[in-house]
Design a protein around this motif. Structure first.
Motif, PDB file in Angstrom:
ATOM      1  N   GLY A 105       5.960   2.055 -22.926  1.00 20.81           N
ATOM      2  CA  GLY A 105       4.923   3.063 -22.656  1.00 20.81           C
ATOM      3  C   GLY A 105       5.180   4.337 -23.439  1.00 20.81           C
ATOM      4  O   GLY A 105       6.279   4.888 -23.398  1.00 20.81           O
ATOM      5  N   THR A 110       2.005   5.456 -20.405  1.00 21.26           N
ATOM      6  CA  THR A 110       2.903   4.905 -19.378  1.00 21.26           C
ATOM      7  C   THR A 110       2.147   4.681 -18.064  1.00 21.26           C
ATOM      8  O   THR A 110       2.451   3.746 -17.318  1.00 21.26           O
ATOM      9  CB  THR A 110       4.100   5.865 -19.159  1.00 21.26           C
ATOM     10  OG1 THR A 110       4.717   6.095 -20.422  1.00 21.26           O
ATOM     11  CG2 THR A 110       5.114   5.289 -18.190  1.00 21.26           C
ATOM     12  N   TYR A 114       1.988   1.047 -16.132  1.00 18.57           N
ATOM     13  CA  TYR A 114       2.595   0.881 -14.807  1.00 18.57           C
ATOM     14  C   TYR A 114       2.043  -0.327 -14.018  1.00 18.57           C
ATOM     15  O   TYR A 114       2.819  -1.181 -13.582  1.00 18.57           O
ATOM     16  CB  TYR A 114       2.467   2.188 -14.008  1.00 18.57           C
ATOM     17  CG  TYR A 114       2.964   2.083 -12.599  1.00 18.57           C
ATOM     18  CD1 TYR A 114       4.329   2.128 -12.315  1.00 18.57           C
ATOM     19  CD2 TYR A 114       2.082   1.905 -11.540  1.00 18.57           C
ATOM     20  CE1 TYR A 114       4.795   1.997 -11.017  1.00 18.57           C
ATOM     21  CE2 TYR A 114       2.545   1.773 -10.241  1.00 18.57           C
ATOM     22  CZ  TYR A 114       3.895   1.823  -9.988  1.00 18.57           C
ATOM     23  OH  TYR A 114       4.351   1.683  -8.695  1.00 18.57           O
ATOM     24  N   THR A 129      11.898  -1.827 -19.116  1.00 19.09           N
ATOM     25  CA  THR A 129      10.856  -0.832 -19.388  1.00 19.09           C
ATOM     26  C   THR A 129      11.409   0.218 -20.339  1.00 19.09           C
ATOM     27  O   THR A 129      12.514   0.725 -20.143  1.00 19.09           O
ATOM     28  CB  THR A 129      10.414  -0.163 -18.065  1.00 19.09           C
ATOM     29  OG1 THR A 129       9.861  -1.175 -17.214  1.00 19.09           O
ATOM     30  CG2 THR A 129       9.360   0.891 -18.326  1.00 19.09           C
ATOM     31  N   ILE A 131      10.206   3.847 -21.897  1.00 18.03           N
ATOM     32  CA  ILE A 131       9.173   4.890 -21.881  1.00 18.03           C
ATOM     33  C   ILE A 131       9.615   6.073 -22.738  1.00 18.03           C
ATOM     34  O   ILE A 131      10.793   6.431 -22.764  1.00 18.03           O
ATOM     35  CB  ILE A 131       8.806   5.348 -20.445  1.00 18.03           C
ATOM     36  CG1 ILE A 131      10.034   5.712 -19.629  1.00 18.03           C
ATOM     37  CG2 ILE A 131       8.031   4.266 -19.735  1.00 18.03           C
ATOM     38  CD1 ILE A 131       9.691   6.236 -18.230  1.00 18.03           C
ATOM     39  N   GLY A 189       0.069   3.057 -25.425  1.00 20.05           N
ATOM     40  CA  GLY A 189       0.337   4.429 -25.850  1.00 20.05           C
ATOM     41  C   GLY A 189      -0.575   4.809 -26.993  1.00 20.05           C
ATOM     42  O   GLY A 189      -1.636   4.200 -27.169  1.00 20.05           O
TER      43      GLY A 189
END
Ligand code: NAD
Ligand code: FES
Length: 271
Positions: A105, A110, A114, A129, A131, A189
Motif C-alpha cells: 500500500g 493503504t 486494507y 504487508t 506500507i 497506491g
C-alpha cells in the motif's frame, strides 16, 4: 439519509468515517465501493468500502479531502447525515488461497488495500504487508493491518519510520529471498507505484493485482469516465474492476486520463 456515527482525522487531509448503512454493510464484499453525495446537487464521490460490520449495520470509509466535495463530506460531524450512499458497486476482490501474499500500500492507497488484505488473510493466506508514505505521519492503518498480517513492513521516503525509500525496495527484498518470495502481490497506491510493482513482479511471473483509481462520474458503467485499457481492450473500472491484472494494465493511458481533469477542483477518483 445516512447517519454519520464517527468521524476522525487519520493523517493530513485523510478522515475515517463510520456511517450507518445496514443494507450496504450486509451485502458488500472486499474490493467494492460506494458513490457518496453529501447533499442534493453535490458531486458524487466514489469511495472504497474500507470495512463493514453487518451486525452493527455500519460501513467505514476513508476520505482524502482534496477537493470541495470531499471537504464537504469530511466536514459532516458524528451526529450529522450524508444525503446519498449508493452501493455496493464494482467487482469484489478475487479471493483464493495463494499461499504467501504480499499486500503493498502506498500512502492513501493503504486504505483501499486494507479490506483486500483482511479478506486474503481470512482465506488462509500468509500475508506480508508493506506500507509506505512520504513520512511517518502519512503511514496509516499499520496497527489494524498487523492484526491479521504475519508481518508488516514500513517504508518512508524521509526515513522517519521504518526503512528509508519506496515500498518497492521492501518488495524487492521479499522477492529476492526464496524464503519470502510471494505467490501473489496485491498493490494499491499512486499510478507510478502500481506500475513499478507490476514491472518488478513481471519477470518472476508473480500474479499481481492492482486497484485502479480513474475518474468516476456515475459509477455504474453509463458515462465512460472510468475507461481503462487492459490487455489492449477498453474496460470500465466501475463495473469491470476496480481491480485488474497489473501485468495487463496500460498505466500510461491511466496516467494520461487522470491528468485530463487536473485543472478542475476535486477530481472524483476512487479512494
Ligand atoms: P504518495 O505520492 O505520497 O506515495 C505513497 C508511497 O507510494 C510512497 O511513499 C512510495 O512508497 C510509493 N510510491 C510512490 N511513487 C512511487 C514510485 N514511482 N515507485 C515506487 N513506489 C512509489 O501517495 P499519496 O499522496 O498518499 O497518494 C496519492 C495518490 O494515490 C494519488 O495519485 C491518488 O490518486 C492515489 N490513490 C490511488 C488509489 C487506488 O485505488 N489505486 C487510492 C487512493 C489514492
Ligand atoms: Fe461512469 Fe464508470 S464511472 S462508466
Amino acid at each position: 439519509m445516512f447517519p454519520v456515527l464517527h468521524n476522525e482525522p487519520l493523517a493530513p487531509q485523510l478522515h475515517r468515517m463510520v456511517i450507518r448503512a445496514p443494507r450496504i454493510a450486509a451485502a458488500r464484499k472486499a474490493g467494492q465501493f460506494v458513490m457518496v453525495r453529501a447533499d442534493q446537487g453535490e458531486e458524487r464521490i466514489p469511495l472504497t468500502i474500507g470495512d463493514a460490520d453487518a451486525e452493527q449495520g455500519t460501513i467505514t470509509l476513508y476520505i482524502q479531502a482534496n477537493g470541495s466535495s470531499t471537504r464537504r463530506i469530511v466536514a459532516t460531524p458524528a451526529g450529522g447525515t450524508l444525503r446519498d450512499i449508493a452501493g455496493p458497486l464494482g467487482m469484489a476482490t478475487e479471493i483464493e488461497n495463494w499461499g504467501r501474499v504480499a499486500c503493498v500500500g502506498g500512502g492513501v492507497g493503504t486504505a483501499v488495500l486494507y479490506p483486500m488484505a483482511k479478506a486474503l488473510a481470512a482465506a488462509g493466506n500468509n500475508i506480508t504487508t508493506v506500507i509506505g508514505g512520504r513520512s511517518d505521519q502519512y503511514i496509516i492503518l499499520a496497527e489494524e493491518l498487523a492484526d491479521f498480517s504475519d508481518q508488516v513492513k514500513i517504508t518512508t521516503e524521509d526515513g522517519s519510520l521504518g526503512r528509508q525509500g519506496f515500498v518497492t525496495a521492501e518488495l524487492e527484498s521479499l522477492i529476492a529471498d526464496p524464503g519470502t518470495t510471494p505467490q501473489a502481490v496485491f498493490a494499491v497506491g499512486p499510478v507510478p507505484m502500481m506500475r513499478a510493482v507490476a514491472e518488478q513482479t513481471r519477470p518472476h511471473g508473480i500474479k499481481t493485482v492492482v486497484s485502479l483509481n480513474p475518474i468516476m462520474i456515475d459509477g455504474t458503467g453509463m458515462c465512460g469516465g472510468c475507461r481503462v485499457e487492459v490487455n489492449g481492450e477498453p474496460l470500465f473500472a466501475c463495473v469491470d474492476g476496480p481491480e485488474f491484472d497489473g501485468h495487463a494494465v496500460n498505466f500510461s493511458v491511466l496516467a494520461d486520463r487522470l491528468t485530463m481533469y487536473e485543472r478542475h477542483d476535486g477530481p472524483c477518483r476512487l479512494a
